[in-house]
Motif scaffolding. Structure first.
Motif, PDB file in Angstrom:
ATOM      1  N   ARG A 143      42.018  41.747  50.937  1.00  0.00           N
ATOM      2  CA  ARG A 143      43.131  42.591  51.390  1.00  0.00           C
ATOM      3  C   ARG A 143      42.566  43.614  52.364  1.00  0.00           C
ATOM      4  O   ARG A 143      41.594  44.316  52.043  1.00  0.00           O
ATOM      5  CB  ARG A 143      43.775  43.285  50.191  1.00  0.00           C
ATOM      6  N   ILE A 144      43.171  43.690  53.566  1.00  0.00           N
ATOM      7  CA  ILE A 144      42.690  44.611  54.594  1.00  0.00           C
ATOM      8  C   ILE A 144      43.854  45.467  55.060  1.00  0.00           C
ATOM      9  O   ILE A 144      44.878  44.949  55.510  1.00  0.00           O
ATOM     10  CB  ILE A 144      42.053  43.843  55.768  1.00  0.00           C
ATOM     11  N   TYR A 145      43.683  46.777  54.930  1.00  0.00           N
ATOM     12  CA  TYR A 145      44.751  47.723  55.244  1.00  0.00           C
ATOM     13  C   TYR A 145      44.125  49.074  55.596  1.00  0.00           C
ATOM     14  O   TYR A 145      42.895  49.233  55.540  1.00  0.00           O
ATOM     15  CB  TYR A 145      45.709  47.858  54.049  1.00  0.00           C
ATOM     16  N   THR A 146      44.954  50.040  55.954  1.00  0.00           N
ATOM     17  CA  THR A 146      44.460  51.398  56.187  1.00  0.00           C
ATOM     18  C   THR A 146      45.011  52.326  55.119  1.00  0.00           C
ATOM     19  O   THR A 146      46.122  52.140  54.606  1.00  0.00           O
ATOM     20  CB  THR A 146      44.865  51.940  57.574  1.00  0.00           C
ATOM     21  N   GLU A 147      44.204  53.315  54.807  1.00  0.00           N
ATOM     22  CA  GLU A 147      44.603  54.346  53.849  1.00  0.00           C
ATOM     23  C   GLU A 147      43.924  55.648  54.264  1.00  0.00           C
ATOM     24  O   GLU A 147      42.698  55.692  54.400  1.00  0.00           O
ATOM     25  CB  GLU A 147      44.161  53.931  52.442  1.00  0.00           C
ATOM     26  N   ASP A 148      44.707  56.678  54.476  1.00  0.00           N
ATOM     27  CA  ASP A 148      44.188  57.976  54.912  1.00  0.00           C
ATOM     28  C   ASP A 148      43.278  57.850  56.135  1.00  0.00           C
ATOM     29  O   ASP A 148      42.204  58.434  56.197  1.00  0.00           O
ATOM     30  CB  ASP A 148      43.427  58.667  53.771  1.00  0.00           C
ATOM     31  N   ASN A 149      43.730  57.055  57.115  1.00  0.00           N
ATOM     32  CA  ASN A 149      43.007  56.836  58.367  1.00  0.00           C
ATOM     33  C   ASN A 149      41.676  56.103  58.198  1.00  0.00           C
ATOM     34  O   ASN A 149      40.808  56.175  59.066  1.00  0.00           O
ATOM     35  CB  ASN A 149      42.795  58.145  59.139  1.00  0.00           C
ATOM     36  N   TYR A 150      41.466  55.443  57.081  1.00  0.00           N
ATOM     37  CA  TYR A 150      40.284  54.624  56.856  1.00  0.00           C
ATOM     38  C   TYR A 150      40.693  53.168  56.776  1.00  0.00           C
ATOM     39  O   TYR A 150      41.729  52.835  56.204  1.00  0.00           O
ATOM     40  CB  TYR A 150      39.579  55.001  55.547  1.00  0.00           C
ATOM     41  N   LEU A 151      39.868  52.309  57.329  1.00  0.00           N
ATOM     42  CA  LEU A 151      40.067  50.874  57.172  1.00  0.00           C
ATOM     43  C   LEU A 151      39.525  50.495  55.793  1.00  0.00           C
ATOM     44  O   LEU A 151      38.396  50.836  55.446  1.00  0.00           O
ATOM     45  CB  LEU A 151      39.316  50.090  58.250  1.00  0.00           C
ATOM     46  N   VAL A 152      40.331  49.808  55.026  1.00  0.00           N
ATOM     47  CA  VAL A 152      39.930  49.387  53.691  1.00  0.00           C
ATOM     48  C   VAL A 152      39.862  47.864  53.665  1.00  0.00           C
ATOM     49  O   VAL A 152      40.828  47.191  54.014  1.00  0.00           O
ATOM     50  CB  VAL A 152      40.919  49.885  52.615  1.00  0.00           C
ATOM     51  N   ILE A 153      38.703  47.354  53.273  1.00  0.00           N
ATOM     52  CA  ILE A 153      38.531  45.916  53.052  1.00  0.00           C
ATOM     53  C   ILE A 153      38.259  45.758  51.567  1.00  0.00           C
ATOM     54  O   ILE A 153      37.171  46.089  51.088  1.00  0.00           O
ATOM     55  CB  ILE A 153      37.374  45.338  53.894  1.00  0.00           C
ATOM     56  N   ALA A 154      39.267  45.280  50.857  1.00  0.00           N
ATOM     57  CA  ALA A 154      39.153  45.125  49.404  1.00  0.00           C
ATOM     58  C   ALA A 154      39.006  43.640  49.084  1.00  0.00           C
ATOM     59  O   ALA A 154      39.884  42.839  49.405  1.00  0.00           O
ATOM     60  CB  ALA A 154      40.379  45.708  48.714  1.00  0.00           C
ATOM     61  N   ILE A 155      37.897  43.287  48.471  1.00  0.00           N
ATOM     62  CA  ILE A 155      37.642  41.898  48.088  1.00  0.00           C
ATOM     63  C   ILE A 155      37.588  41.859  46.568  1.00  0.00           C
ATOM     64  O   ILE A 155      36.813  42.583  45.942  1.00  0.00           O
ATOM     65  CB  ILE A 155      36.332  41.379  48.702  1.00  0.00           C
ATOM     66  N   SER A 156      38.433  41.011  45.993  1.00  0.00           N
ATOM     67  CA  SER A 156      38.476  40.916  44.534  1.00  0.00           C
ATOM     68  C   SER A 156      38.482  39.450  44.112  1.00  0.00           C
ATOM     69  O   SER A 156      38.772  38.562  44.914  1.00  0.00           O
ATOM     70  CB  SER A 156      39.708  41.634  43.989  1.00  0.00           C
ATOM     71  N   ASP A 157      38.144  39.216  42.863  1.00  0.00           N
ATOM     72  CA  ASP A 157      38.153  37.860  42.333  1.00  0.00           C
ATOM     73  C   ASP A 157      38.615  37.916  40.875  1.00  0.00           C
ATOM     74  O   ASP A 157      38.694  38.983  40.278  1.00  0.00           O
ATOM     75  CB  ASP A 157      36.767  37.215  42.434  1.00  0.00           C
ATOM     76  N   ASN A 158      38.922  36.764  40.331  1.00  0.00           N
ATOM     77  CA  ASN A 158      39.333  36.693  38.933  1.00  0.00           C
ATOM     78  C   ASN A 158      38.201  36.142  38.062  1.00  0.00           C
ATOM     79  O   ASN A 158      38.430  35.503  37.047  1.00  0.00           O
ATOM     80  CB  ASN A 158      40.593  35.822  38.783  1.00  0.00           C
ATOM     81  N   GLY A 159      36.977  36.420  38.479  1.00  0.00           N
ATOM     82  CA  GLY A 159      35.794  35.918  37.782  1.00  0.00           C
ATOM     83  C   GLY A 159      35.452  36.714  36.534  1.00  0.00           C
ATOM     84  O   GLY A 159      36.234  37.521  36.039  1.00  0.00           O
ATOM     85  N   CYS A 160      34.234  36.504  36.067  1.00  0.00           N
ATOM     86  CA  CYS A 160      33.790  37.036  34.783  1.00  0.00           C
ATOM     87  C   CYS A 160      33.576  38.540  34.770  1.00  0.00           C
ATOM     88  O   CYS A 160      33.525  39.147  33.704  1.00  0.00           O
ATOM     89  CB  CYS A 160      32.512  36.326  34.347  1.00  0.00           C
ATOM     90  N   GLY A 161      33.420  39.167  35.920  1.00  0.00           N
ATOM     91  CA  GLY A 161      33.197  40.596  35.959  1.00  0.00           C
ATOM     92  C   GLY A 161      31.736  40.966  35.685  1.00  0.00           C
ATOM     93  O   GLY A 161      30.920  40.097  35.399  1.00  0.00           O
ATOM     94  N   ILE A 162      31.469  42.242  35.756  1.00  0.00           N
ATOM     95  CA  ILE A 162      30.109  42.744  35.519  1.00  0.00           C
ATOM     96  C   ILE A 162      30.065  43.328  34.114  1.00  0.00           C
ATOM     97  O   ILE A 162      30.935  44.143  33.756  1.00  0.00           O
ATOM     98  CB  ILE A 162      29.737  43.829  36.555  1.00  0.00           C
ATOM     99  N   PRO A 163      29.082  42.957  33.302  1.00  0.00           N
ATOM    100  CA  PRO A 163      28.981  43.529  31.962  1.00  0.00           C
ATOM    101  C   PRO A 163      28.893  45.049  32.013  1.00  0.00           C
ATOM    102  O   PRO A 163      28.268  45.624  32.917  1.00  0.00           O
ATOM    103  CB  PRO A 163      27.686  42.927  31.403  1.00  0.00           C
ATOM    104  N   GLN A 164      29.526  45.714  31.057  1.00  0.00           N
ATOM    105  CA  GLN A 164      29.590  47.182  31.025  1.00  0.00           C
ATOM    106  C   GLN A 164      28.217  47.830  31.063  1.00  0.00           C
ATOM    107  O   GLN A 164      28.032  48.850  31.716  1.00  0.00           O
ATOM    108  CB  GLN A 164      30.384  47.650  29.800  1.00  0.00           C
ATOM    109  N   ASP A 165      27.216  47.250  30.381  1.00  0.00           N
ATOM    110  CA  ASP A 165      25.883  47.859  30.395  1.00  0.00           C
ATOM    111  C   ASP A 165      25.259  47.838  31.775  1.00  0.00           C
ATOM    112  O   ASP A 165      24.489  48.732  32.130  1.00  0.00           O
ATOM    113  CB  ASP A 165      24.977  47.189  29.351  1.00  0.00           C
ATOM    114  N   GLU A 166      25.586  46.835  32.606  1.00  0.00           N
ATOM    115  CA  GLU A 166      25.079  46.788  33.980  1.00  0.00           C
ATOM    116  C   GLU A 166      25.796  47.775  34.875  1.00  0.00           C
ATOM    117  O   GLU A 166      25.221  48.326  35.794  1.00  0.00           O
ATOM    118  CB  GLU A 166      25.194  45.374  34.554  1.00  0.00           C
ATOM    119  N   ILE A 167      27.081  47.999  34.611  1.00  0.00           N
ATOM    120  CA  ILE A 167      27.853  48.954  35.417  1.00  0.00           C
ATOM    121  C   ILE A 167      27.298  50.365  35.230  1.00  0.00           C
ATOM    122  O   ILE A 167      27.178  51.119  36.178  1.00  0.00           O
ATOM    123  CB  ILE A 167      29.360  48.899  35.045  1.00  0.00           C
TER     124      ILE A 167
END
Length: 168
Positions: A143-167
């Protein structure tokens, strides 16, 4: 005590300069040779009627040309999107039916300059880390859009995610 001679003669400086110039030239020749070889393979595939492999090689060739095309670090957003789509298409060819790619791009942003090759490594992380054991229904959304005069490139997936201990 030993001393180190940090001075160099003009001959040594010229030799180092010549070596650096030769090294730079060699680094330019190798990518162009590889790109031209890919194009030659592509033409050969077309001559034999292997259109599907030709398309794959063509996309790889475009990715390679994009990576070596110029020394500039910025490109138009539409160029970055095209390169990323070519990359994603190769994955889709390798694993038919496994991935779904969703693009949500504000078309008014396509001529904005952004950093070159900024999206591909993030998409690559999705392929290598998010979907380790998943064989179907792997969704990557850009998803690519602008917010508060910034270009935002948001890349997401429906994968397994990052384990909480790694975050942490």
């Amino acid at each position: 005590p030993s001393s180190v001679n940090t001075s160099s003669s003009p001959e040594q400086a010229n030799t180092l300069k010549s070596r650096a110039e030769l090294n730079a030239l060699q680094q330019q020749i190798n990518p162009h040779f590889l790109y031209n070889t890919l194009e030659m393979i592509n033409l050969s595939l077309l001559k034999t009627g292997d259109v599907s492999t030709s398309k794959l090689v063509g996309k790889l060739s475009k990715i390679f040309r994009y990576a070596i095309s110029s020394v500039t670090e910025t490109v138009f957003l539409y160029e970055e999107i095209e390169n990323t789509q070519n990359y994603m298409s190769i994955w889709n060819t390798r694993f038919p039916g496994r991935y779904e790619f969703i693009w949500d791009v504000d078309d008014s942003l396509l001529n904005i300059k952004i950093l070159k090759l900024i999206m591909q490594p993030i998409i690559e992380n999705c392929f290598f880390h998010a979907f380790n054991d998943v064989m179907t229904n792997c969704i990557i959304k850009v998803r690519i859009y602008t917010e508060d005069n910034y270009l935002v490139i948001a890349i997401s997936d429906n994968g397994c995610g990052i384990p909480q201990d790694e975050i942490k």
